[in-house]
Design an enzyme around this catalytic site. Structure first.
Site, mmCIF file in Angstrom:
data_model
loop_
_atom_site.group_PDB
_atom_site.id
_atom_site.type_symbol
_atom_site.label_atom_id
_atom_site.label_comp_id
_atom_site.label_asym_id
_atom_site.label_seq_id
_atom_site.Cartn_x
_atom_site.Cartn_y
_atom_site.Cartn_z
ATOM 1 N N THR A 155 0.857 -1.188 0.000
ATOM 2 C CA THR A 155 0.000 0.000 0.000
ATOM 3 C C THR A 155 0.891 1.235 0.000
ATOM 4 O O THR A 155 2.089 1.144 -0.274
ATOM 5 C CB THR A 155 -0.992 -0.069 1.184
ATOM 6 O OG1 THR A 155 -1.907 1.027 1.097
ATOM 7 C CG2 THR A 155 -0.296 -0.025 2.535
ATOM 8 N N ASN A 156 0.330 2.410 0.264
ATOM 9 C CA ASN A 156 1.148 3.625 0.310
ATOM 10 C C ASN A 156 0.666 4.504 1.460
ATOM 11 O O ASN A 156 -0.286 4.145 2.161
ATOM 12 C CB ASN A 156 1.087 4.353 -1.037
ATOM 13 C CG ASN A 156 -0.323 4.770 -1.390
ATOM 14 O OD1 ASN A 156 -0.942 5.575 -0.715
ATOM 15 N ND2 ASN A 156 -0.851 4.185 -2.460
ATOM 16 N N ARG A 157 1.297 5.647 1.638
ATOM 17 C CA ARG A 157 1.062 6.433 2.850
ATOM 18 C C ARG A 157 -0.020 7.488 2.718
ATOM 19 O O ARG A 157 -0.086 8.415 3.519
ATOM 20 C CB ARG A 157 2.374 7.040 3.307
ATOM 21 C CG ARG A 157 3.366 5.960 3.690
ATOM 22 C CD ARG A 157 4.719 6.510 4.013
ATOM 23 N NE ARG A 157 4.699 7.338 5.217
ATOM 24 C CZ ARG A 157 5.713 8.092 5.608
ATOM 25 N NH1 ARG A 157 6.795 8.140 4.882
ATOM 26 N NH2 ARG A 157 5.611 8.799 6.704
ATOM 27 N N SER A 158 -0.892 7.375 1.719
ATOM 28 C CA SER A 158 -2.002 8.329 1.605
ATOM 29 C C SER A 158 -2.956 8.137 2.792
ATOM 30 O O SER A 158 -3.352 7.018 3.104
ATOM 31 C CB SER A 158 -2.757 8.070 0.299
ATOM 32 O OG SER A 158 -4.001 8.717 0.333
ATOM 33 N N ALA A 187 -4.545 7.816 -4.180
ATOM 34 C CA ALA A 187 -3.183 7.434 -4.547
ATOM 35 C C ALA A 187 -3.254 5.973 -4.998
ATOM 36 O O ALA A 187 -3.099 5.051 -4.199
ATOM 37 C CB ALA A 187 -2.254 7.595 -3.350
#
Ligand code: C5P
Length: 221
Positions: free
Chosen positions: A29-32, A96
């Protein structure tokens, strides 16, 4: 009597990260945080729109009066958006979205190997949701986002043209990610317009005003 800026309009928004499965217990995943997209959903609702928020996994509560559709992966987000896009007047793509998904995701938990060698993941590209919606023949008016870490101006204007959208909102990733405030720059066919730094909800209200001002007038029924 002043009618609300987005009264009678249907606004579709994506927000948050996507979560791409590696195996049943692991994801990429990502940090959004989803804060910007949720703030825009709230501001659009305050402006009188019917709002549909397609959201990746976040810790946030749906803003009052907003219909939220929860998704995990980019493929799920794509399906949810395409099902709603045709009926929407505006599409604001804030999520994102992961560029790639794991092509060899496993249905059972990956085990440590006796020889200690780590597994190797293979990737395949995810659909570009924004570009696809922007290419729909009579689709919604589209707004993209670009979080860049450097050369915002140059990258964002090129991205706007490449995605085929009339408005692209740029911000510096290191400044906006997870933060409560942000500094947006609007890119359109006339150039770029910097907005003052502000709390995300204030910035979202200003952005909604800018979107409402640019929307094509609706043909009278
Ligand atoms: O260059 P990039 O593809 O990251 O552009 C970001 C914009 O495109 C954002 O508006 C994002 O929501 C959207 N996007 C998308 N689907 C993707 C990748 C990005 O809708 N697979």
């Amino acid at each position: 009597f002043q009618p609300k800026l987005l009264a009678g309009r249907r606004v579709l928004i994506t927000a948050g990260p996507t979560s791409e499965k590696i195996d049943p217990v692991r994801v990429i995943t990502n940090r959004s945080s989803g804060k910007m997209g949720y703030a825009i959903a709230r501001a659009a609702r305050e402006a009188g729109a019917e709002v549909i928020l397609v959201s990746g996994p976040t810790a946030l509560a749906a803003p009052y009066g907003v219909r939220r559709i929860d998704v995990e992966s980019a493929v799920d987000m794509h399906a949810a958006v395409m099902a709603e896009a045709g009926r929407s007047d505006v599409f604001i793509s804030v999520a994102a979205v992961a560029d790639w998904r794991v092509a060899n995701a496993s249905d059972s938990k990956l085990k440590k190997r006796a020889d200690g060698r780590p597994p190797s993941l293979e990737f395949e590209p995810n659909p570009d949701i924004l570009a696809e919606v922007a290419a729909l023949p009579s689709g919604p008016w589209c707004v993209g986002f670009a979080a860049e870490t450097e050369n915002l101006e140059e990258h964002a204007q090129a991205k706007r043209v490449r995605k085929g959208v009339p408005l692209l909102v740029g911000n510096l990733a290191q400044r906006a990610m997870n933060a409560d405030d942000t500094e947006l720059v609007l890119f359109d066919e006339t150039g770029h317009h910097a907005m003052p730094p502000a709390d995300k909800i204030i910035a979202a209200r200003r952005l909604v005003e800018q979107i409402a001002r640019r929307l094509p007038v609706r043909p009278s029924p």
